[in-house]
Design an enzyme around this catalytic site. Structure first.
Site, PDB file in Angstrom:
ATOM      1  N   GLY A 297      40.630  49.821  36.342  1.00  0.00           N
ATOM      2  CA  GLY A 297      41.230  50.236  37.600  1.00  0.00           C
ATOM      3  C   GLY A 297      42.647  50.715  37.353  1.00  0.00           C
TER       4      GLY A 297
ATOM      5  N   LEU B  78      47.268  46.741  33.274  1.00  0.00           N
ATOM      6  CA  LEU B  78      47.802  47.744  32.353  1.00  0.00           C
ATOM      7  C   LEU B  78      49.333  47.819  32.411  1.00  0.00           C
ATOM      8  CD1 LEU B  78      45.199  50.626  32.884  1.00  0.00           C
ATOM      9  CD2 LEU B  78      45.302  48.966  31.010  1.00  0.00           C
TER      10      LEU B  78
ATOM     11  N   HIS C 203      42.603  43.354  43.228  1.00  0.00           N
ATOM     12  CA  HIS C 203      43.688  43.514  42.251  1.00  0.00           C
ATOM     13  C   HIS C 203      44.391  44.867  42.454  1.00  0.00           C
ATOM     14  CE1 HIS C 203      45.510  43.027  38.112  1.00  0.00           C
ATOM     15  NE2 HIS C 203      45.621  44.334  38.284  1.00  0.00           N
TER      16      HIS C 203
END
Length: 196
Positions: A45, A106, A147
């Site tokens: 994502g 990330l 998230h």
């Protein structure tokens, strides 16, 4: 084009993102770049704030989870073809028991922690063609959406950790914002020293 991912500590990750409309400049190109950036970093994502844009947009491809033997057959089936663009999403409901799962991000490389989230969500969003959808998701799919949704609300998964965990991670998070970390994808570090 692969874009640099914004690291922990950048103010854009703390902004409440704004809705966009069909006139948003080069939207299709932006979405393509987000997919390419996410895949280049081996993510499932990516939210627009993670590439420095405070807009309500995220992309998800949770199909890698479909190979997880520990998941139920129903979960694996739901994840197998779960690739979606979410524009101006609104989570209408979060229900069911909260359950912990190890999450990473990330923008916060090399940090993974258990986060508890609700099992079911109902979300309304626009797809890349600005067609409206209202859907219900459960399990891992719901979690990945929650998230990414947090990102457009200015929330990071580390915000959901206990005070003790946050204290233990403080030095590591500081190093991430300064660029004192090895990553195999392009990043932009807010507190990195210029010219080194």
């Amino acid at each position: 084009m692969i874009l640099p991912i914004v690291a922990y500590g950048d103010p854009v990750l703390r902004k409440m993102a704004a809705d966009i409309d069909q006139e948003y400049p080069k939207l299709n190109e932006l979405i393509d770049n987000m997919w390419e950036t996410m895949y280049g970093a081996s993510g499932v994502g990516l939210a627009a704030p993670q590439i420095g844009l405070a807009i309500r947009l995220f992309v998800i491809d949770a199909s890698p989870f479909a190979d997880d033997e520990e998941l139920t057959e129903e979960d694996r089936k739901q994840l197998a073809d779960f690739k979606q663009v979410f524009i101006n999403p609104v989570i209408e409901e979060e229900t069911g028991d909260e359950w912990p799962f190890n999450e990473g991000c990330l923008s916060i490389p090399d940090v993974r922690e258990d986060v508890s989230r609700n099992e079911y969500i109902k979300i309304t969003y626009l797809d890349e063609n600005f067609k409206e959808h209202t859907q219900e998701y459960s399990g891992i799919a719901a979690r990945v959406i929650q998230h990414e949704y947090d990102h457009i609300e200015g929330i990071l998964f580390t915000d959901k950790l206990s005070a003790l965990k946050k204290r233990l991670l403080k030095g590591k998070l500081s190093n991430i914002s300064k660029g004192k970390i090895k990553v195999d994808y392009r990043m932009r570090f807010p507190a990195a020293k210029k010219g080194r």
